[in-house]
Design a protein around this motif. Sequence first.
Motif: not given
Lengths: 286, 237
Positions: A226-227, A261-268, A271-272, A276-282
Motif C-alpha cells: 500500500x505504501x 505503528x504500521x497500522x497507524x502508518x497505513x491509515x495516514x 488519508x493523505x 502510496x508514497x511513490x504514487x502510481x507512476x503511470x
Amino acid sequence: MFSLIFRGLATGSIYSLTAVGIVLILSTTNVMNFAQGDVGMFLTYIAFLFIARNVPPYLTLPVVVVAGILLGVVLDRGLMIRARRSSHLGMVMITLALTMILEGIVATFFGTIPLYFPPIAQGDPLIIGNVIMDRQNILTIGVALLIFLILFIILYRTKIGIAARSIADDEYGATILGVPINRITTFIWALSFGIAGIAGLMTAPRLSLEPSFMIVVQLKAFIAAVLGGMGSITGAIFGGLILGVLENFIAYYIPSIKESFSLILVVVVLLFLPNGIFGRREARRA
Amino acid sequence: MLRIIDLVSGYGPIDVLHDINIDFKDASVVSVLGANGAGKSTLLKTISHVVKPRKGSIIFDGVDITHFEPSQIAKNGIAHVPEGRHIFPNLTVKDNLLVGGYFRSKKENEESMDFVFSLFPVLKERVNQQAGTLSGGEAQMLAIGRGLMAKPKLLLLDEPSLGLAPKIVSEIFHVIRTLADKTGLKVLLVEQNARKALDISDYAYILVLGHIALHGNPEDLKENEEVKKLYLGGKYV
C-alpha cells in the motif's frame, strides 16, 4: 543508530520480498493473494524436513525455490485458470482457502508447537565501527537485493517479463496481440511463490517455526505494498524497506506503539497519499 | 486470402453481426464502413477471436481459423490494431513493439523494428520513452507499428483515424496504402471516416445494423446517392 537502520533494513527486506510477490500477482492477474505469507510458511516447513535430516541450512534455499515454483504452477494450472473463467472473487477466495489448507496441513504433520529453525548464516555478528551486524541479517539483505536484481532483469530484459508487464498495463491489448495470457500468468504465480519460499526461509530463524509465523509478515507486506502504491514493484520494495526501518526506530524510541505503528502508518498514508508514497507512476500526458 | 462466410457473432443474448460475407479476392485494402454500433469493431474482434463466432466460418489462406485462439490467429499472420489503440502506457516504445513480435526471434524483431522506424521515424526518436507520453498520432503509429512487428499477412485496422488531426490521418492512411502496394500486406480497414477510407481502398463494404447493406468498388460507392447522403456528408458534397 546505524545498527538500528541496519536491523530495520533486514526486517524490511523480508517485507519487501513478500510485498513484491503480492504485487506481481496483483498487477498481472488482479488477484489479491492472501496466501503469499502462508505459502512461504509451508515451503519453510519443507525446508525444515531437510534440515531435520542434517542437510546444511543454506542448501534448503534452492529447495524452497523449486518447491515454490512447482506449487505456483500446480495452483494456477489446477485451479486458477478454471476459476478465472467463472469468477474473479472466486480466485481471491481460493487464496484465502489456501492459507487455511496450508496451515491445516502443517498443523497436522508438525503440530502447533513452535520449532527451532537454525539461522542459515551462522557465526558471531560482524562489527564495523560501532555498527553491529548479525550475519543472518546480512544474508537476508543480500539475498533480497539479489532477488530484486534478478526480478528486474526478468521484467525488463526478457520477453516473458515484458509481456507480463504488458498484461499488467492493458490485458485486452496483450490478448489481441496474441500474447498467451495463461502461460504468462502461470509463470508469474511460479515466480511469486518461489520468492515466497525465500521470504519464509529468511523469516523463520528470526521467529520460530509455527503454522502462523508468516501471518504478521503477510500483513506488513500488504502495508508495504500500500505504501508503494499497490501496483508498482519498485514501490513495494521501497515500501517494505521504509516500513522495516521506521518500525525499528519506533520499537526503540516509543515501544508502546510498536505493534500498532504500521497500522497507524497505513491509515495516514491512505488519508493523505492515497496512491502510496511513490504514487502510481503511470506515464500519462497531462 | 481472407474469406468470411455467413458469420454470426455477438455478445450475451444479442447477435450483433448477421450473416456477414466478405471476400478479399485480389483486393489489397478492403474497408468496412458504417455508423456507430453497426458492428464494425465486433467484426474485427470476431476475426481475431476476442469475441467468439457463433455461426459461419472464417477462412484465411485456405485454413479454417474460425475456432483458433487469439494467439494462434496471431501466429497465423493476422495482426489486430484495436480501436482506441490499447498501447501499454508504462512500457517504453521499444517494449511495446517487442510485445507485438512476441512469437518471433530476437533477430527477426530487430529487422521488423528497423522497418517500423523507417515507416514512422518519429517512433525511433521516442524509442526509450514511455508510451503513455506519446501524442495521439504517435500512439496510433505505435499501435500500427506494434501490429506490423508480427510481420502479418493481414492487418486488421480498427478506426485508426479516431481523435486525430486530419493531417495526421492522411499521413497514416498514406503509409497504409504504400505498405499494401510495396509489401503485399493485406489490410482490412474499419472506419467512420468514409471518404478517406474509400480513397485508399480497393473494395468496400457498408455495414448497417450488423448486415452488409452494400458493397462494391470505391468509385461506384462514392457515386451511390444513399452512400453520399449517409456517409459522405449528404447534399453538401
